[in-house]
Design a protein around this motif. Structure first.
Motif, PDB file in Angstrom:
ATOM      1  N   THR A  45       0.848  -1.375  -0.111  1.00 37.87           N
ATOM      2  CA  THR A  45      -0.073   0.003   0.097  1.00 37.87           C
ATOM      3  C   THR A  45       0.750   1.291   0.187  1.00 37.87           C
ATOM      4  O   THR A  45       0.106   2.323  -0.154  1.00 37.87           O
ATOM      5  CB  THR A  45      -0.707   0.195   1.096  1.00 37.87           C
ATOM      6  OG1 THR A  45       0.035   0.200   2.605  1.00 37.87           O
ATOM      7  CG2 THR A  45      -1.909  -1.149   1.044  1.00 37.87           C
ATOM      8  N   ARG A  73     -10.996  -6.098   2.917  1.00 34.57           N
ATOM      9  CA  ARG A  73     -11.911  -7.289   2.578  1.00 34.57           C
ATOM     10  C   ARG A  73     -12.332  -7.340   1.016  1.00 34.57           C
ATOM     11  O   ARG A  73     -12.363  -8.524   0.353  1.00 34.57           O
ATOM     12  CB  ARG A  73     -13.250  -7.305   3.561  1.00 34.57           C
ATOM     13  CG  ARG A  73     -12.871  -7.986   4.910  1.00 34.57           C
ATOM     14  CD  ARG A  73     -14.097  -8.284   5.777  1.00 34.57           C
ATOM     15  NE  ARG A  73     -14.920  -7.005   5.872  1.00 34.57           N
ATOM     16  CZ  ARG A  73     -14.899  -6.105   6.962  1.00 34.57           C
ATOM     17  NH1 ARG A  73     -13.976  -6.343   7.988  1.00 34.57           N
ATOM     18  NH2 ARG A  73     -15.896  -5.296   7.098  1.00 34.57           N
ATOM     19  N   HIS A 133       0.210   3.807   2.842  1.00 31.25           N
ATOM     20  CA  HIS A 133      -1.291   4.030   3.266  1.00 31.25           C
ATOM     21  C   HIS A 133      -2.124   3.186   4.020  1.00 31.25           C
ATOM     22  O   HIS A 133      -2.252   1.963   3.590  1.00 31.25           O
ATOM     23  CB  HIS A 133      -2.170   4.455   1.869  1.00 31.25           C
ATOM     24  CG  HIS A 133      -1.585   5.503   1.025  1.00 31.25           C
ATOM     25  ND1 HIS A 133      -1.566   6.733   1.213  1.00 31.25           N
ATOM     26  CD2 HIS A 133      -0.743   5.280   0.080  1.00 31.25           C
ATOM     27  CE1 HIS A 133      -0.905   7.405   0.428  1.00 31.25           C
ATOM     28  NE2 HIS A 133      -0.428   6.552  -0.505  1.00 31.25           N
ATOM     29  N   ALA A 134      -2.806   3.453   5.178  1.00 29.81           N
ATOM     30  CA  ALA A 134      -3.660   2.352   5.729  1.00 29.81           C
ATOM     31  C   ALA A 134      -5.183   2.652   5.199  1.00 29.81           C
ATOM     32  O   ALA A 134      -5.605   3.280   4.552  1.00 29.81           O
ATOM     33  CB  ALA A 134      -3.718   3.172   7.112  1.00 29.81           C
ATOM     34  N   HIS A 135      -5.515   1.278   5.306  1.00 26.45           N
ATOM     35  CA  HIS A 135      -6.761   0.895   4.688  1.00 26.45           C
ATOM     36  C   HIS A 135      -7.504   0.244   5.711  1.00 26.45           C
ATOM     37  O   HIS A 135      -7.197  -0.652   6.558  1.00 26.45           O
ATOM     38  CB  HIS A 135      -6.766  -0.146   3.413  1.00 26.45           C
ATOM     39  CG  HIS A 135      -6.077   0.416   2.116  1.00 26.45           C
ATOM     40  ND1 HIS A 135      -6.534   1.394   1.345  1.00 26.45           N
ATOM     41  CD2 HIS A 135      -4.836  -0.052   1.626  1.00 26.45           C
ATOM     42  CE1 HIS A 135      -5.712   1.445   0.480  1.00 26.45           C
ATOM     43  NE2 HIS A 135      -4.553   0.615   0.480  1.00 26.45           N
ATOM     44  N   ASP A 136      -8.769   0.738   5.686  1.00 26.65           N
ATOM     45  CA  ASP A 136      -9.516   0.131   6.854  1.00 26.65           C
ATOM     46  C   ASP A 136     -10.015  -1.361   6.343  1.00 26.65           C
ATOM     47  O   ASP A 136      -9.766  -1.784   5.267  1.00 26.65           O
ATOM     48  CB  ASP A 136     -11.136   0.880   6.914  1.00 26.65           C
ATOM     49  CG  ASP A 136     -11.803   0.978   5.649  1.00 26.65           C
ATOM     50  OD1 ASP A 136     -11.587   0.343   4.773  1.00 26.65           O
ATOM     51  OD2 ASP A 136     -12.824   1.807   5.782  1.00 26.65           O
ATOM     52  N   GLU A 137     -10.551  -2.058   7.412  1.00 26.38           N
ATOM     53  CA  GLU A 137     -10.891  -3.376   7.235  1.00 26.38           C
ATOM     54  C   GLU A 137     -11.837  -3.537   6.091  1.00 26.38           C
ATOM     55  O   GLU A 137     -11.521  -4.795   5.254  1.00 26.38           O
ATOM     56  CB  GLU A 137     -11.672  -4.073   8.705  1.00 26.38           C
ATOM     57  CG  GLU A 137     -10.646  -4.614   9.384  1.00 26.38           C
ATOM     58  CD  GLU A 137     -11.145  -5.182  10.684  1.00 26.38           C
ATOM     59  OE1 GLU A 137     -12.042  -5.937  10.354  1.00 26.38           O
ATOM     60  OE2 GLU A 137     -10.948  -4.689  11.836  1.00 26.38           O
ATOM     61  N   ALA A 138     -12.812  -2.926   5.790  1.00 29.67           N
ATOM     62  CA  ALA A 138     -13.703  -3.013   4.672  1.00 29.67           C
ATOM     63  C   ALA A 138     -13.218  -3.157   3.227  1.00 29.67           C
ATOM     64  O   ALA A 138     -13.396  -3.768   2.541  1.00 29.67           O
ATOM     65  CB  ALA A 138     -14.909  -2.130   4.777  1.00 29.67           C
ATOM     66  N   THR A 139     -12.090  -2.119   3.146  1.00 25.16           N
ATOM     67  CA  THR A 139     -11.202  -1.925   1.966  1.00 25.16           C
ATOM     68  C   THR A 139     -10.516  -3.172   1.827  1.00 25.16           C
ATOM     69  O   THR A 139     -10.637  -3.825   0.480  1.00 25.16           O
ATOM     70  CB  THR A 139     -10.565  -0.870   1.873  1.00 25.16           C
ATOM     71  OG1 THR A 139     -11.308   0.386   2.131  1.00 25.16           O
ATOM     72  CG2 THR A 139      -9.601  -0.552   0.855  1.00 25.16           C
TER      73      THR A 139
END
Length: 168
Positions: A93, A104, A96-102
């Motif tokens: 990434t 998944r 960049h941090a992605h939330d769990e929903a992204t």
């Protein structure tokens, strides 16, 4: 003086496209996994719908025709092109941090891309569009047994390709 009424052979087509384009585009994207290819797919299918519009507008079901054409064209393209399958692992990434929903969603999209065209079509029609097995069979032009077996194989493959955390 004779009055000749001109009837547009595409009367109603523009309204159909305006009202159903977004829904058909989402389906095209889910079938292809690529936004640009989805646009090409939808354009190809809408050209076919337009060519048969007179018949479809009178007594047919233009949306069902369009959805079946999306599935058939996707399968046809995939047979010819054999696109590269995405990597089994998610790309880096770059900080960049992605939330769990992204995460998944990305994992599931990667797994969907590894299904066969028929398996992917069954999953999209059955679970995204919430179609019954009978509707899916009719839209794909296959038997009910084929829908059931393709669903079974596709779900098994999705489970094998995606981490357990995706389903939580």
């Amino acid at each position: 003086m004779e009055l000749i009424l001109y009837m547009d052979r595409y009367e109603g087509f523009h309204e159909f496209v305006r009202s159903r384009q977004q829904s058909l585009m989402r389906t095209a994207y889910l079938l292809t996994g690529d936004p640009h290819l989805a646009e090409d797919l939808l354009q190809t299918v809408l050209t076919r719908v337009a060519a048969h519009w007179g018949k479809l507008a009178k007594g047919g079901n233009p949306e069902a025709y369009a959805r079946r054409a999306l599935v058939n064209q996707t399968i046809s393209w995939r047979r010819r092109r054999r696109p590269e399958l995405p990597a089994a692992e998610l790309p880096e990434t770059g900080g960049h941090a992605h939330d769990e929903a992204t995460v998944r969603r990305l994992a599931l999209l990667g797994a969907l891309a590894r299904l066969t065209p028929k398996q992917r079509a069954v999953i999209v029609l059955r679970f995204y569009e919430d179609r019954t097995e009978h509707e899916t069979a009719r839209l794909m032009g296959v038997s009910l047994g084929t829908v059931k077996s393709q669903t079974h194989y596709a779900l098994s493959k999705l489970r094998a390709l995606t981490p357990v955390e995706v389903y939580r």
